[in-house]
Write an enzyme that holds these catalytic residues in place. Structure first.
Site, mmCIF file in Angstrom:
data_model
loop_
_atom_site.group_PDB
_atom_site.id
_atom_site.type_symbol
_atom_site.label_atom_id
_atom_site.label_comp_id
_atom_site.label_asym_id
_atom_site.label_seq_id
_atom_site.Cartn_x
_atom_site.Cartn_y
_atom_site.Cartn_z
ATOM 1 N N ASP A 1 21.448 0.558 -9.614
ATOM 2 C CA ASP A 1 20.203 0.817 -8.876
ATOM 3 C C ASP A 1 18.980 -0.003 -9.296
ATOM 4 O O ASP A 1 18.743 -0.212 -10.491
ATOM 5 C CB ASP A 1 19.753 2.270 -9.084
ATOM 6 N N ARG B 1 17.819 14.327 -11.219
ATOM 7 C CA ARG B 1 17.484 12.987 -11.721
ATOM 8 C C ARG B 1 16.709 12.120 -10.739
ATOM 9 O O ARG B 1 16.452 12.486 -9.618
ATOM 10 C CB ARG B 1 18.769 12.260 -12.122
HETATM 11 C C1 FRU Z 1 22.821 6.177 -8.355
HETATM 12 C C2 FRU Z 1 22.901 6.772 -9.750
HETATM 13 C C3 FRU Z 1 21.649 7.547 -10.076
HETATM 14 C C4 FRU Z 1 21.616 7.508 -11.567
HETATM 15 C C5 FRU Z 1 22.167 6.144 -11.859
HETATM 16 C C6 FRU Z 1 22.977 6.055 -13.110
HETATM 17 O O1 FRU Z 1 23.588 5.058 -8.167
HETATM 18 O O2 FRU Z 1 24.044 7.592 -9.858
HETATM 19 O O3 FRU Z 1 21.613 8.844 -9.525
HETATM 20 O O4 FRU Z 1 20.334 7.681 -12.056
HETATM 21 O O5 FRU Z 1 22.971 5.784 -10.766
HETATM 22 O O6 FRU Z 1 23.278 4.743 -13.428
#
Ligand code: FRU
Length: 625
Positions: free
Chosen positions: A144, A265
């Site tokens: 991300d 999150r």
């Molecule tokens: C989305 C995710 C988020 C998390 C991150 C972990 O792709 O699962 O929800 O913060 O990637 O790398």
């Protein structure tokens, strides 16, 4: 004599076993106190310990041991019997002595013969599929986009980053900056995994009024710390050097779930002018939760939105919340909640949906019924899309160009993960409904290095343009106005000399635009890995293993054409080594897919079935930085 030798070697073995065998290397020594523990003693100043990686190995625990409780072991797949590539493990500056303790890697692993000290680490590209003009990390894993913020002429792109291998793990915030959203400078990671957990996704704001007390215009980052021990909790960090380095707030976390939720999150923080407060939106399992604060440290819960909305079943992640004028009318603005969901994509795995509605400062009310799903992109490789803060009226989003189903097994080694092109978001009305367009930012025009103008073509059955570009590295843009006319199927194929092709066509019967990558090149990406096997709770609270993976990379994705007006479609198609992105009518339809042709596409074949199609204003732009 023989007896003596045996005695000697026995004594040596014994010595090795008791005090653990010490191996001297250039600038460091290694001891293996037992079969799964190794201690590396560095005794000269060096920047890095260079570690050999094997992606199929299990993760070992590698810790720079300074004696502090803040020392954090990183999970690293040290090579057991063959080496895929190397990663640098940074050593403390200005000292000759360092101790690295490595657990869970066998003493006979091949890595021990190959680790070495170095002052440099080459980041010259070694991957065939590395995009030419899309942002990628120099090495290591990326997912991300995080903490997107614009300040003092710089766009900051932080991202979920593993500096210790090209598979998911050790989440840090990697960091790149750009002045034009196209040319990116790679900087050191800004926030590192610590004892509170992985540094998961989040956002960054410019604190114009010094609400948090770290100085006027400090950058404040919000992220989730994620660990088995502490769960998922929201934390903050501030930067007074334009985002290069961050100091974590000493009293983290600033927010924990009131109901002990496991999935809580990806905080997005924004200034809400009517209340003159900071707001946070956090993904909380299958909904989003709103909070408000004056100082960004104490947060009050306001409301939730999303249960039962959009495609089901799902898991909400990476929210954003933006306000945009409808059809360019500043007097008529709407709020849009961007929700990334995984799984749930129309085509499997991860995807981005959005909800249009109103916000009264406490509650978001969606205009449409829960069962209505609107997609921000109709491809399979568009995820975790969030927007820059502090860009004024302009709203620019950056997607991660992959899908959790197979992100860890793409045929790439030195790095894994790219961002799709930054896109400008806007709202338009169609048949009484409001939709969000996502168009490649106008700065992408600066990528055009050379243009081959073809003009207008009438296609009765087919028309082939070979050698689309004399000098073709696999990075180009096709631009045209396409009228399918009476043709049942009208479209084009991007091809190479091996017969590999990506098809893009209008299907009149279904009123769809389709991108078909079934024959695009490498389509069998392999078997599921630990990354797509998850523990899931059933309705009767049993824990079962669920595989978020089907070997279906070879597929077509489609978008409904009723999002567009008229019978002629303006197409911008961006190709970059391993991706194809289509924008129709300035982003009313966006579609992003990865493809892995084993040779660049250099032939363009237009075809129409059941009638003539017209292609006007065809330009082929060679793109580069
Ligand atoms: C989305 C995710 C988020 C998390 C991150 C972990 O792709 O699962 O929800 O913060 O990637 O790398």
């Amino acid at each position: 004599m023989k007896k003596n030798l045996i005695h000697l070697s026995f004594a040596f073995l014994l010595a090795c076993n008791l005090s653990s065998c010490q191996q001297e290397k250039n600038g460091f020594s290694m001891e293996h106190p037992n079969d799964s523990v190794t201690i590396v003693h560095v005794n000269r100043e060096a920047k890095y310990l260079i570690l050999p990686i094997q992606e199929s190995s299990r993760e070992g625990k590698v810790k720079l041991d300074t004696g502090s409780p803040a020392d954090m072991a990183m999970d690293i797949r040290l090579a057991t019997d063959s080496i895929d590539y190397y990663v640098p493990f940074a050593l403390p500056e200005g000292t000759k002595e360092a101790k690295i303790v490595i657990n869970k890697v066998k003493s006979n692993a091949i890595c021990w013969d190959n680790i070495q000290l170095a002052d440099t680490f080459s980041t010259e590209n070694t991957d065939y599929y590395r995009p030419i003009y899309h942002h990628t990390p120099l090495y290591g894993w990326m997912n991300d986009a995080n903490g997107l913020v614009y300040k003092d002429g710089e766009y900051h792109l932080y991202f979920q980053y593993n500096p210790y291998g090209s598979m998911w793990g050790n989440m840090h915030w990697g960091h790149s900056v750009s002045r034009d959203l196209i040319h990116w400078d790679h900087l050191d990671p800004a926030i590192a995994r610590d004892t509170l957990g992985h540094i998961f996704s989040g956002s960054t704001i410019v604190d114009h009024n010094n609400s948090a007390g770290y100085g006027k215009n400090a950058l404040i980052a919000f992220y989730t710390s994620a660990s088995d021990e502490h769960g998922q909790i929201q934390c903050m960090a501030y930067s007074n050097d334009n985002g290069r380095t961050y100091t974590k707030y000493e009293n983290n976390p600033i927010l924990t779930p009131f109901d002990g939720l496991k999935d809580f999150r990806d905080p997005k923080v924004f200034w809400y002018e009517p209340a003159k407060k900071w707001y946070m939106i956090v993904s909380a399992d299958k909904e989003m939760r709103f909070y408000a604060s004056d100082n960004m440290k104490d947060w009050t819960y306001l409301s939730s939105f999303g249960k039962g909305y959009g495609v089901q079943p799902n898991q909400f992640e990476c929210p954003d919340f933006i306000q945009l004028p409808v059809d360019g009318n500043e007097q008529n603005k709407k709020w849009v909640m961007i929700v990334n969901i995984n799984p749930g994509c129309l085509f499997g795995g991860s995807a981005t949906e959005y909800f249009v509605g109103d916000f009264d400062g406490t509650t978001f009310t969606c205009d449409t019924k829960p069962e209505v799903t609107k997609w921000l992109d109709f491809g399979k490789d568009h995820y975790a899309t969030v927007c820059f803060s502090n860009t004024g009226e302009r709203v620019v989003a950056v997607p991660w160009m992959s899908n959790w189903q197979y992100a860890n097994i793409t045929p790439i080694r030195q790095y894994r993960g790219a961002n799709a092109l930054p896109r400008e978001l806007s709202l338009y009305t169609k048949d009484g409904e409001i939709y969000m367009a996502a168009n490649a930012v106008k700065e992408t025009r600066d990528l055009r290095k050379e243009t081959r103008t073809i003009g207008n073509i009438s296609v009765a059955r087919e028309h082939t343009i070979s050698e689309v570009l004399a000098q073709n590295e696999g990075a180009f843009e096709l631009e045209m106005d396409l009228t399918p006319g009476q043709a049942q199927t009208a479209g084009l194929e991007l091809m190479n000399s091996k017969g590999e092709r990506t098809k893009i066509y209008f299907d009149r019967e279904q009123n769809r635009l389709v991108m078909d990558r079934t024959e695009s090149g490498i389509t069998d990406l392999g078997e599921p890995t630990e990354f797509n096997v998850h523990e899931k709770e059933t309705d009767d609270h049993r824990k079962v293993l669920s595989v978020n993976y089907v070997n279906d990379f070879a597929l077509g994705t489609w978008a409904p054409l009723n999002l567009c007006e008229g019978t002629t479609y303006h197409l911008n198609i961006f190709v970059d080594k391993c991706s194809v992105e289509i924008f129709v009518d300035n982003g009313r339809i966006a579609m992003t897919n990865l493809v892995f042709p084993t040779e660049v596409y250099n032939t363009l074949r237009f075809y129409s079935e059941g009638g003539n199609m017209q292609v006007n204003n065809l330009n082929i732009h060679r793109l580069g930085l």
